[in-house]
Design a protein around this motif. Structure first.
Motif: not given
Lengths: 278, 338, 466
Positions: A202-203, A205-206, A209-210, A212-213, A216-217, A232, A234-236
């Motif tokens: 995954l690049s 910059d994302i 975030a991915v 971290e989320l 949690k899940i 992924l 949820l972030l969309e």
């Protein structure tokens, strides 16, 4: 169709295939059939079920999903032909149907049909499907066309890289369908355990975030196997996913409730012309 | 002879109006209710606007903003007070909790509708605001939520304004005004104010849009000099005061040398640098799905019999695009194919 | 749980804007790695050499359009010629033999004559007529079209024609739904599903009716032959009447583009959004599979809808010709009433009534006109009785129509009105099914009628002035 002699004949495993058309009252396994437009997905569907779906050389032609059934090695399979899509990440109606079926329809096996002459582009969808499901078979169709154009596909390498069974086929000539059936069966009964490739790079910059989320899940639903896909989506801002979290649909140990998704009818054209009375 | 475009347009417009027109005859009562709703909601929007700018609203400011008579404005405020949407504290007029929620709902519809127009239709961006101004008074709660879902619950509208969610939470606004940026900085446009419309049209006419990267050359004598899409521009303080920007890290900087895909012809290949933010929503996703993503190698395949659209080989497949779309795809490393 | 949603929201605020782009980019770079390992493509000169050669031809600046028109012309020619034989066979079977046979059965059972009239002379005959004239051309046209589609040629047509349609505010794929409309408008409307944008799709649906469908070609050819061809010197007659029919078809195409343009500038405003289309590799079509599926998917689908509408319409046709008030049938009352109005448009009451009651299929317009003409002028010996459809050869038809007061102007106006009138009921129903909107169905139905009345009115006025 299946004569006594051939049922035990190993050279022709196709002999145990009984095409059941649309007779699928009771079934042991559900199969989702995904793929890019123009990959001969309908031909594969037709050779499995004996139905004659026609879909032309166009994306978006299969508007409603088609269902059929067959019996193989004593097990009954229901197969759902999903709309041909390039991706599962967009907001189009077709992709929504395909995406929600693979995640919430909980198919036992997802068969992805790819065009052997356009593998790279097709892998976009394959990798997305593998984020969602653990049990998939890749059918590399149109091998005859690839051969005609001098393209060679290393099936073993693909299978190794993707971690799922890969079957070469030329569905129009009926080649490879027997192998495909065998693989579907093996994955369905758990004889072949897939180790699907999940997207590694995954690049940056994302990725943070991915991750971290996803953590949690995972913490909330330790048994969920596709937490990253959920992240992924949820972030969309996918509402279906937000609702699933709110309703606790992921709380089940199997990862998801085994719930039959609603048959989707051909939705009428949404005439939402801008600036005028709707 | 000049083609009587306007006359024909009028004839078509007349056709279009017949159907809704006839319908309207039967709904004059509904129509009246609707006008009342529009007035009321515009008043709430004005009060919210004053609130967020720290101004004190009054019946005069309301009459001015809505272009209604003083008397009507006073009646409107009375009505709002009776229905508990506004309150007076020490003679100072402000929105109640409900009033604020209602105002945010209207703003939510407005911004979602602009997102819809930008992402799902080809409507010119100069018309977005006006259409949304009408639409914001027409949608029901359910329709709004459906729309949000369909658009993937966007957080910012195409101008970069934050969209309140169902519960009325607003994502934080970001950025500084372009006119305040120091020379030498590289910034990305985050928001373009769509009011007043004349200023907004001037900005869009220059092909300046949210997401665009700007390199500031100079900022002096009330003018700001910058490079956008490889061209040098000069903006007045009026224009640059309507544009908000955020600084971008060095890693996201544009390379200095690139061209656009429409310039790549027979026998050439190139690498995609990026797809301009002018291509939005569904179109953008479709292009990306077909393989037009940064890093992809693309080669020219053929042009159609009329010269436009053109087709490229990308990710092993052939995809056709119109030249105007290809013009929005920036490429580097253009090479002659062996 | 809410923590997850909260985190997701905050991350979206931070990262949201570029998230999708980055994700797709990541997936594709991974796909590239895998493909590099597993796929070996020879030099691009070898791979797809055949495809490239074909593409170079069909998209070439000079040959692209001629090849396209030639292919379409061949498809229509095969359709018109090829449909004749099965059509004659079906007509003999269902109309010439089946109709008297059923009449005989009813007679022998002692059924009252009104019952035989409504069921056999009305409902059965209309349905039989529709089947025998509609089925054969569709059986030929649809498979041919589907073969072109399966081969991969049709996306190239959209590719070539997009620039014209873009100028009209529409999508290149409309070229295909329009061509499909030349076979059958209902099928053309269904085919608009391939257009993604609802706005462009709606434009394609509304304008599909301007493609002269199979059911209207015979009317055009007949009227062109007996009125326009006959007005020219004998050695030019064939050429002139053919030119007149082609002119009408091209007029339809121009109006289709013109109305698309008008709609996209007004009620369906919005600039043309986008054209991104995959051009699939050419593939050898599967002939048998195509024959089978296009028969099931398109032909029988359309035919069934047509028959469903033809049955009640047939009954209505018989009833209005046979129910009389003060010695005049309902049909005559109607014709006499609207005749003065119809004259303004250079048409007549018979034509108006025929277009109202022959709504199930354009194919039965001419038989209905003949039957109504016999009814109104009380031509002795002609026809098969009130409310019973029939056909005659060209010379007899010409004689009968002239007896009914038809002139060259009536012929020309009928040709225009045949192009510009409401879609058949099958198409109207299909439009409703596809759009789910009463409003757009109404627009698609009445817009062409309004245009037809305007054009015939203008032509008639000019004709009378000069």
């Amino acid at each position: 169709m299946s004569s006594g002699a051939c049922e035990v004949c190993p050279a022709n495993p196709n002999a145990t295939l009984t095409k059941l058309g649309v007779d699928y009252e009771k079934y042991d396994f559900v199969i989702g059939l995904a793929g890019n437009p123009n990959t001969g997905k309908s031909t594969v569907f037709n050779s499995l079920t004996g139905l004659r779906q026609h879909t032309g050389n166009w994306p978006g032609k299969t508007v409603a999903r088609a269902e059929g059934a067959f019996e193989y090695s004593g097990k009954k399979y229901k197969i759902v032909d999903l709309p041909g899509t390039y991706s599962l990440l967009s907001t189009s109606h077709d992709e929504e149907i395909a995406r929600d079926f693979i995640l919430f329809g909980n198919p036992d096996v997802t068969v992805i049909v790819a065009d052997a002459t356009r593998i790279e582009r097709n892998l976009n969808l394959v990798l997305q499907v593998l984020e969602i499901t653990d049990r998939a078979v890749l059918c590399v169709n149109l091998m005859d066309e690839a051969k005609r154009n001098g393209i060679s596909v290393d099936i073993r390498a693909l299978s190794r890289d993707l971690g799922i069974p890969v079957v070469p086929a030329s569905a129009r000539r009926g080649e490879g369908i027997a192998d495909l059936l065998r693989m579907i069966h093996r994955v369905a009964i758990g004889e072949y355990v897939c180790k699907p490739r999940r997207i590694k790079s995954l690049s940056p910059d994302i990725a943070l975030a991915v991750d971290e989320l996803t953590k949690k899940i995972n913490k909330e639903y330790p048994k969920l196997r596709n937490a990253r896909w959920v992240a992924l989506r949820l972030l969309e801002g996918d509402q279906r996913m937000i609702d699933a979290i709110k309703n606790g649909e992921f709380a089940d140990t199997a990862g998801l409730h085994k719930r039959e998704s609603q048959p989707l009818k051909n939705r009428p054209l949404n005439v939402n012309s801008p600036g005028v009375d709707v | 002879m000049k083609f009587p475009v306007e006359l024909l347009t009028t004839v078509f417009a007349a056709f279009g109006l017949i159907v809704p027109g006839v319908k309207n005859l039967f709904r004059s009562k509904k129509q009246k209710d609707f006008l009342e709703r529009e007035l009321l909601e515009n008043a709430l929007k004005h009060l919210y606007d004053c609130d967020s700018k720290g101004l004190t609203p009054s019946s005069e400011s309301l009459a001015g903003a809505l272009q209604i008579r003083q008397k009507v404005a006073r009646e409107l405020l009375e009505h709002l007070e009776v229905t508990n949407l506004i309150k007076y504290e020490d003679e100072r007029l402000s929105l109640t909790q409900e009033g604020r929620g209602y105002a945010l709902k209207v703003i939510r519809i407005h911004r979602l509708w602009e997102s819809y127009l930008a992402d799902k239709t080809g409507v010119s961006e100069n018309d977005w605001h006006q259409i949304a101004e009408e639409r914001e008074h027409q949608l029901t709660d359910e329709e709004v939520d459906d729309l949000a879902v369909k658009l993937g619950n966007p957080l910012y509208d195409p101008h970069g304004d934050p969209i309140p969610d169902k519960e009325g939470n607003i994502p934080p606004a970001k950025g500084i005004l372009l006119r305040d940026v120091e020379p030498g900085a590289t910034v990305k446009i985050f928001h373009i104010e769509d009011e007043p419309a004349e200023v907004y049209e001037q900005i869009t006419a220059e092909k300046i849009y949210p997401g665009l990267t700007l390199r500031i050359i100079d900022n002096k004598n009330g003018k700001i000099y910058f490079v956008a899409n490889g061209e040098e521009r000069v903006f007045t303080r009026l224009l640059s005061g309507n544009i908000s920007v955020v600084p971008i890290p060095a890693s996201e900087m544009e390379p200095e040398i690139y061209t656009t895909l429409d310039k790549v012809g027979e026998g050439f290949e190139c690498e995609i640098h990026k797809v301009s933010k002018i291509i939005r929503g569904q179109q953008r996703r479709r292009l990306m799905d077909l393989g037009f993503v940064p890093g992809s190698r693309v080669s020219f395949e053929m042009s159609s019999a009329s010269g436009d659209p053109v087709a490229f080989r990308v990710k092993g497949a052939v995809a056709a695009l119109r030249l105007e779309q290809a013009r929005q795809i920036f490429v580097t490393n253009v090479k002659k194919m062996s | 749980m809410n923590d997850i949603l909260e985190t997701a929201r905050n991350l979206r605020i931070e990262r949201g804007e570029n998230f999708h782009d980055s994700l797709v980019e990541s997936i594709y770079s991974e796909a590239a790695k895998i493909a590099k390992d597993a796929v070996s493509t020879p030099d691009s000169n070898i791979a797809f050499r055949l495809d490239k050669t074909v593409d170079r031809l069909v998209t070439s600046r000079w040959l692209g359009f001629p090849i396209m028109f030639l292919l379409l012309a061949v498809v229509f020619w095969i359709t018109i010629v090829g449909a004749n034989y099965p059509s004659e066979f079906l007509s003999t079977l269902l109309v010439d033999l089946g109709h008297p046979w059923l009449q005989g059965i009813f007679l022998s059972l002692g059924a009252p004559s009104w019952l035989t009239g409504v069921l056999i002379d009305g409902a059965y005959l209309a349905a039989a007529w529709v089947v025998s004239v509609m089925l054969p051309p569709m059986m030929v046209f649809f498979p041919l079209f589907t073969l072109l589609e399966d081969f991969g040629y049709l996306p190239r047509v959209a590719f070539n024609l997009d620039s014209i349609f873009r100028k009209a505010g529409a999508h290149g794929k409309q070229a295909l739904t329009m061509s499909m409309g030349f076979g059958c408008n209902a099928a053309g409307v269904v085919a608009t599903r391939i257009i993604d944008s609802p706005r462009e799709r709606l434009i394609a649906i509304i304008t599909n009716n301007f493609s002269l469908c199979n059911g209207r070609w015979p009317t055009q050819i007949l009227i062109a032959t007996i009125f326009i061809g006959a007005a020219a010197p004998p050695y030019l007659a064939g050429l002139v009447s053919a030119a007149a029919v082609v002119f009408i078809a091209l007029l339809g195409v121009s109006l289709s583009l013109f109305v698309s343009w008008g709609l996209s500038k007004t009620v369906l405003k919005g600039e043309v959004s986008t054209f991104s289309l995959e051009l699939p590799p050419y593939r050898p079509p599967r002939i048998l599979q195509t024959l089978y599926t296009s028969l099931i998917d398109r032909t029988l689908f359309v035919l069934w809808r047509a028959v469903v509408f033809a049955v009640p319409a047939g009954a209505v046709i018989w009833l209005i010709s046979n129910i009389t008030i003060s010695n005049l049938s309902l049909a005559e009352w109607f014709i006499n009433t609207v005749d003065p109005v119809a004259v303004i448009f250079g048409l007549n009451g018979v034509i108006f009534l025929a277009y109202v009651i022959a709504i199930p299929a354009n194919e039965i317009v001419i038989p209905t006109i003949l039957m109504l003409t016999v009814l109104t002028i009380k031509a002795a010996g002609a026809g098969a009785g009130a409310g019973v459809l029939f056909e005659m050869d060209d010379a007899q038809t010409a004689a009968l129509l002239k007896q009914g007061g038809w002139t060259l102007l009536t012929g020309m106006n009928l040709m225009i009105f045949s192009l510009l009138h409401n879609p058949c009921s099958t198409t109207i129903y299909t439009i409703y099914k596809e759009t789910g909107s009463v409003k757009w169905t109404v627009v698609s139905t009445f817009l062409p009628i309004a245009m037809g009345l305007i054009v015939t009115f203008v032509l008639t006025t000019i004709w009378h002035l000069s």
